[in-house]
Write a protein that holds these residues in place. Structure first.
Motif, PDB file in Angstrom:
ATOM      1  N   ILE A 118       0.899  -1.193   0.100  1.00 28.38           N
ATOM      2  CA  ILE A 118       0.052  -0.018  -0.220  1.00 28.38           C
ATOM      3  C   ILE A 118       0.632   1.265   0.124  1.00 28.38           C
ATOM      4  O   ILE A 118       0.496   2.277  -0.702  1.00 28.38           O
ATOM      5  CB  ILE A 118      -0.955   0.072   1.341  1.00 28.38           C
ATOM      6  CG1 ILE A 118      -1.698  -1.304   1.239  1.00 28.38           C
ATOM      7  CG2 ILE A 118      -1.789   1.106   0.983  1.00 28.38           C
ATOM      8  CD1 ILE A 118      -2.366  -1.619   2.646  1.00 28.38           C
ATOM      9  N   TRP A 127      -3.563   1.318  -6.433  1.00 27.15           N
ATOM     10  CA  TRP A 127      -3.507   1.795  -5.260  1.00 27.15           C
ATOM     11  C   TRP A 127      -4.696   1.783  -4.379  1.00 27.15           C
ATOM     12  O   TRP A 127      -4.862   1.796  -3.378  1.00 27.15           O
ATOM     13  CB  TRP A 127      -2.562   3.033  -5.205  1.00 27.15           C
ATOM     14  CG  TRP A 127      -2.469   3.816  -3.867  1.00 27.15           C
ATOM     15  CD1 TRP A 127      -1.920   3.449  -2.649  1.00 27.15           C
ATOM     16  CD2 TRP A 127      -3.552   4.937  -3.393  1.00 27.15           C
ATOM     17  NE1 TRP A 127      -2.200   4.222  -1.691  1.00 27.15           N
ATOM     18  CE2 TRP A 127      -3.128   5.199  -2.088  1.00 27.15           C
ATOM     19  CE3 TRP A 127      -4.369   5.704  -4.055  1.00 27.15           C
ATOM     20  CZ2 TRP A 127      -3.747   6.235  -1.426  1.00 27.15           C
ATOM     21  CZ3 TRP A 127      -5.076   6.541  -3.455  1.00 27.15           C
ATOM     22  CH2 TRP A 127      -4.754   7.005  -2.144  1.00 27.15           C
ATOM     23  N   ARG A 131      -5.795   0.519  -1.052  1.00 34.10           N
ATOM     24  CA  ARG A 131      -6.130   1.463  -0.042  1.00 34.10           C
ATOM     25  C   ARG A 131      -7.622   1.318   0.645  1.00 34.10           C
ATOM     26  O   ARG A 131      -7.711   1.418   1.851  1.00 34.10           O
ATOM     27  CB  ARG A 131      -6.040   2.946  -0.582  1.00 34.10           C
ATOM     28  CG  ARG A 131      -6.276   4.086   0.411  1.00 34.10           C
ATOM     29  CD  ARG A 131      -5.161   4.340   1.521  1.00 34.10           C
ATOM     30  NE  ARG A 131      -5.472   5.440   2.468  1.00 34.10           N
ATOM     31  CZ  ARG A 131      -4.712   5.929   2.905  1.00 34.10           C
ATOM     32  NH1 ARG A 131      -3.493   5.944   2.963  1.00 34.10           N
ATOM     33  NH2 ARG A 131      -5.123   6.850   3.876  1.00 34.10           N
ATOM     34  N   LEU A 139      -7.349  -2.398   8.519  1.00 35.07           N
ATOM     35  CA  LEU A 139      -7.073  -1.482   9.514  1.00 35.07           C
ATOM     36  C   LEU A 139      -8.024  -0.508  10.170  1.00 35.07           C
ATOM     37  O   LEU A 139      -8.024   0.516  10.645  1.00 35.07           O
ATOM     38  CB  LEU A 139      -5.999  -0.389   8.868  1.00 35.07           C
ATOM     39  CG  LEU A 139      -4.803  -1.231   8.507  1.00 35.07           C
ATOM     40  CD1 LEU A 139      -3.597  -0.164   7.761  1.00 35.07           C
ATOM     41  CD2 LEU A 139      -3.917  -1.915   9.590  1.00 35.07           C
ATOM     42  N   ILE A 299       2.598  -3.600   5.486  1.00 33.20           N
ATOM     43  CA  ILE A 299       2.117  -3.288   6.585  1.00 33.20           C
ATOM     44  C   ILE A 299       2.899  -3.546   7.867  1.00 33.20           C
ATOM     45  O   ILE A 299       3.029  -2.796   8.581  1.00 33.20           O
ATOM     46  CB  ILE A 299       0.593  -4.177   6.976  1.00 33.20           C
ATOM     47  CG1 ILE A 299      -0.147  -3.499   5.925  1.00 33.20           C
ATOM     48  CG2 ILE A 299       0.042  -4.063   8.242  1.00 33.20           C
ATOM     49  CD1 ILE A 299      -1.694  -4.053   6.026  1.00 33.20           C
ATOM     50  N   GLY A 303       3.965  -0.521  10.228  1.00 32.32           N
ATOM     51  CA  GLY A 303       3.412  -0.111  11.552  1.00 32.32           C
ATOM     52  C   GLY A 303       4.317  -0.727  12.587  1.00 32.32           C
ATOM     53  O   GLY A 303       4.116  -0.206  13.665  1.00 32.32           O
ATOM     54  N   THR A 306       7.628   2.128  13.509  1.00 28.86           N
ATOM     55  CA  THR A 306       6.974   3.401  13.891  1.00 28.86           C
ATOM     56  C   THR A 306       6.310   3.502  15.342  1.00 28.86           C
ATOM     57  O   THR A 306       6.724   4.372  16.149  1.00 28.86           O
ATOM     58  CB  THR A 306       5.738   3.619  12.951  1.00 28.86           C
ATOM     59  OG1 THR A 306       4.843   2.680  12.663  1.00 28.86           O
ATOM     60  CG2 THR A 306       6.357   4.450  11.547  1.00 28.86           C
ATOM     61  N   LEU A 361       4.455  12.798  19.547  1.00 27.89           N
ATOM     62  CA  LEU A 361       4.484  12.749  18.367  1.00 27.89           C
ATOM     63  C   LEU A 361       5.094  13.888  17.556  1.00 27.89           C
ATOM     64  O   LEU A 361       5.390  14.123  16.595  1.00 27.89           O
ATOM     65  CB  LEU A 361       3.096  12.091  17.815  1.00 27.89           C
ATOM     66  CG  LEU A 361       3.041  10.617  18.019  1.00 27.89           C
ATOM     67  CD1 LEU A 361       1.268  10.285  17.919  1.00 27.89           C
ATOM     68  CD2 LEU A 361       3.682  10.008  16.881  1.00 27.89           C
ATOM     69  N   PRO A 366       8.093   9.557  13.962  1.00 29.52           N
ATOM     70  CA  PRO A 366       9.016   8.447  13.616  1.00 29.52           C
ATOM     71  C   PRO A 366       9.127   8.652  12.258  1.00 29.52           C
ATOM     72  O   PRO A 366      10.313   8.050  11.966  1.00 29.52           O
ATOM     73  CB  PRO A 366       8.111   7.121  14.019  1.00 29.52           C
ATOM     74  CG  PRO A 366       6.810   7.573  14.390  1.00 29.52           C
ATOM     75  CD  PRO A 366       6.712   8.932  14.473  1.00 29.52           C
ATOM     76  N   ALA A 443      -1.016  13.683   5.986  1.00 27.63           N
ATOM     77  CA  ALA A 443      -2.102  14.188   5.794  1.00 27.63           C
ATOM     78  C   ALA A 443      -2.711  13.789   4.157  1.00 27.63           C
ATOM     79  O   ALA A 443      -1.629  13.614   3.199  1.00 27.63           O
ATOM     80  CB  ALA A 443      -2.014  15.773   5.846  1.00 27.63           C
ATOM     81  N   CYS A 448      -1.642   8.246   6.758  1.00 24.18           N
ATOM     82  CA  CYS A 448      -1.352   6.897   7.430  1.00 24.18           C
ATOM     83  C   CYS A 448      -2.755   6.137   7.710  1.00 24.18           C
ATOM     84  O   CYS A 448      -3.670   7.036   8.229  1.00 24.18           O
ATOM     85  CB  CYS A 448      -0.741   6.803   8.697  1.00 24.18           C
ATOM     86  SG  CYS A 448      -0.429   5.409   9.678  1.00 24.18           S
ATOM     87  N   PRO A 449      -2.969   5.032   6.967  1.00 28.61           N
ATOM     88  CA  PRO A 449      -4.382   4.591   7.698  1.00 28.61           C
ATOM     89  C   PRO A 449      -4.122   3.746   8.638  1.00 28.61           C
ATOM     90  O   PRO A 449      -5.335   3.186   9.114  1.00 28.61           O
ATOM     91  CB  PRO A 449      -4.496   3.513   6.149  1.00 28.61           C
ATOM     92  CG  PRO A 449      -3.213   3.401   5.705  1.00 28.61           C
ATOM     93  CD  PRO A 449      -2.350   4.370   6.272  1.00 28.61           C
ATOM     94  N   PHE A 453      -4.606   1.828  14.866  1.00 32.55           N
ATOM     95  CA  PHE A 453      -3.646   0.676  15.007  1.00 32.55           C
ATOM     96  C   PHE A 453      -2.590   0.961  15.859  1.00 32.55           C
ATOM     97  O   PHE A 453      -2.232   0.701  17.085  1.00 32.55           O
ATOM     98  CB  PHE A 453      -3.435  -0.085  13.828  1.00 32.55           C
ATOM     99  CG  PHE A 453      -2.976  -1.408  14.082  1.00 32.55           C
ATOM    100  CD1 PHE A 453      -1.991  -2.055  14.778  1.00 32.55           C
ATOM    101  CD2 PHE A 453      -3.600  -2.462  12.815  1.00 32.55           C
ATOM    102  CE1 PHE A 453      -1.454  -3.216  14.881  1.00 32.55           C
ATOM    103  CE2 PHE A 453      -3.026  -3.938  12.989  1.00 32.55           C
ATOM    104  CZ  PHE A 453      -2.183  -4.081  13.973  1.00 32.55           C
TER     105      PHE A 453
END
Ligand code: HEM
Length: 510
Positions: A118, A127, A131, A139, A299, A303, A306, A361, A366, A443, A448-449, A453
């Motif tokens: 992705i 994509w 997505r 997700l 993924i 994931g 980060t 954050l 990250p 953004a 980030c989807p 999670f």
């Protein structure tokens, strides 16, 4: 005879047309472009010498102070625009989001995922399909909720290990503990219970991250066959991919057998979900096994590191800032005193702790330069500068998070969750992709989807560690001494070895 006024009219139209054609040709010629300013460049190296020996996001922030919020660099052969202000970030990720919605695919990454995961898939129908699958299935909030038992089980196991160390007053390498926690939680959510090749998979995954994160010769000089031959990095990436994909073949086979045997399945993991979607069919791009492996690998890559890095920083910042630690700990202990254990369901209600996560954050995104984007349309303007098609675009969200223009009330370099409290300047600022000074998750279309999670991976372990233990750093009289000494591997500062510093190990006496 023709009316002379008509002749003048035709002549006028012809002249105007000629002018328009000339003007458009002129706009298209590179000399006429208004490229962003940037530091001087060397032949072959481009701007690389400016970045040598320092973390790229730091040096890019310093250069942007001199050359402006839209700055042109050349990384080897790769033309790169670095964006470092709120307005410029908004133009890239909102105003012209569609034009900047594709990703550059470096030679190493092409080998690792073929652009079928992705995060690195080129912008387009494939994509959009994957997505959508991520948002609706892999997700989604419902899916994140379904992994609650996994999170709770893994956190409980971690607490037992830490408790054992605390009982013996043994120091704990916390970054290693947290990385293992996040990896185990993620592998179980993605592929089910542990399998025999777990350690090889994690090792090769780390290797793949190293290979793709660095400034490799073939990525910097993509047109040079010599660079490709000399570096050997592409061959290494191929070996790494073959090992990882080989392991995933075995895991997928087990899943297929389980599905065929109709064995009792307690909840789907992400491989189950992808195999189900593949079987249901009806997709524009049927999901073949290569696509499934690339998505799973992607993924995992997007994931795990980060979340683990953010968790490491969250605890490190609380230890450095005893007042914040006191407030966060008091809040957690008050909330869960009667139950004696932190509940995943209620952890989102810990107001101060969550402001602390936002602050972490802000200071330590990250992905400090996000995941690179690329201009996919003929020429786009950002703050009045032309960005030609094919240019790589980096958004320095690390610099945005520390820019004194956007963070007025407390020093932007300091950790103050209070800056987000009602009535403060930052109270309306969140990381959901609408406030362009705070973009740890990016953004726009490529945001980030996995945010839900990632936050779930962060909140439960952090609250549990504060609920059950008091924290100290052995050999440190003043926690402020930790300033500038992050945990190993946090913020990309991997070079700061645990042993060398000594201060990166923390002890749990409670
Ligand atoms: C603290 C945790 C996390 C942070 C800070 C983070 C940050 C990011 C950032 C900055 C991007 C690029 C956004 C952009 O280009 O605008 C991204 C993309 C992505 N992230 Fe995350 N992420 C986190 C956790 C996760 C998790 C847990 C997952 C999945 C389990 C995940 C999956 C993805 C994917 C698939 C993409 C690619 C999206 C696309 O290109 O369409 N992330 N993430």
């Amino acid at each position: 005879m023709a009316d002379p006024s008509h002749t003048y009219l035709y002549l006028g139209i012809a002249l105007v047309s000629l002018f328009v054609v000339l003007l458009s040709k002129r706009r298209r010629s590179p000399e006429a472009l208004r490229l962003p300013p940037g530091p001087w460049q060397l032949p072959v190296l481009g701007s690389l010498h400016h970045l040598a020996g320092q973390l790229p996001h730091r040096v890019m922030r310093d250069l942007a102070r001199r050359y402006g919020p839209v700055m042109m660099l050349r990384l080897g052969e790769v033309p790169t625009v670095v964006v470092s202000s709120r307005d410029a970030a908004r133009e890239v990720m909102k105003t012209h989001d569609s034009a900047f919605a594709t990703r550059p695919l470096s030679a190493t990454m092409r080998v690792l995922t073929k652009g079928r995961d992705i995060a690195l898939a080129p912008y387009g129908d494939y994509w959009r399909q994957v997505r959508r699958i991520a948002a609706m299935e892999l997700l989604s909030a419902r899916r994140v909720l379904s992994f609650r038992p996994i999170r709770e089980g893994e956190v409980a196991a971690m607490l037992r290990a830490v408790e054992d160390a605390a009982a013996h007053r043994r120091a704990v390498d916390m970054q290693a503990v947290l990385s293992a926690l996040v990896s185990d939680t993620t592998t179980r959510a993605v592929m089910g219970d542990r399998w025999k090749d777990r350690d090889v998979f994690l090792r090769e995954h780390d290797r793949a991250l190293q290979l793709s994160a660095g400034f490799n010769l073939p990525d910097l000089w993509p047109s040079s066959r010599l660079a490709g031959c000399l570096s050997g990095v592409v061959r290494e990436a191929e070996k790494c991919r073959d090992k990882v994909f080989g392991i995933l073949d075995g895991v997928i086979d087990q899943h297929l057998q389980k599905a065929e045997s109709g064995a009792d399945v307690d909840g789907e993991d992400l491989i189950d979900v992808l195999l189900r979607i593949r079987k249901e069919g009806g997709l524009q791009f049927p999901l073949d096994m290569d696509a499934i492996k690339a998505i799973i690998f992607g993924i995992f890559a997007a994931g795990s590191e980060t979340s683990a890095t953010t968790l490491g920083w969250a605890i490190a910042e609380l230890i450095r800032n005893p007042k914040a630690m006191q407030k966060a700990t008091a809040e957690v202990r008050r909330a869960f005193a009667s139950d004696g254990v932190v509940s995943d369901a209620a952890v989102g209600e810990l107001h101060y702790l969550n402001l602390g996560n936002r602050e972490t954050l802000r200071l330590h995104p990250p992905a400090p330069l996000l995941v690179p984007r690329e201009c996919r349309e003929p020429c786009q303007q950002v703050l009045g500068y032309d960005v030609p098609q094919g240019t790589q675009v980096l958004v320095n969200v690390w610099a945005l998070g520390r820019d004194e223009r956007y963070w007025p009330n407390y020093s932007p370099e300091e950790f103050h969750p209070e800056r987000f409290i009602d009535g403060e300047a930052g109270s309306m600022v969140d990381f959901k992709g609408f406030n362009f000074e705070l973009l740890p998750f990016g953004a726009g279309r490529r945001m980030c989807p996995g945010m839900a999670f990632g936050l779930a991976n962060l909140e439960l372990p952090l609250a549990s560690l504060l609920f059950h233990f008091d924290w100290e750093v052995p050999g440190l009289a003043d926690p402020a001494d930790l300033q500038g000494r992050p945990w190993a591997s946090a913020d990309g500062a991997t070079a700061l070895g645990l042993q060398k510093l000594g201060a990166s190990k923390i002890c749990i006496p409670h």
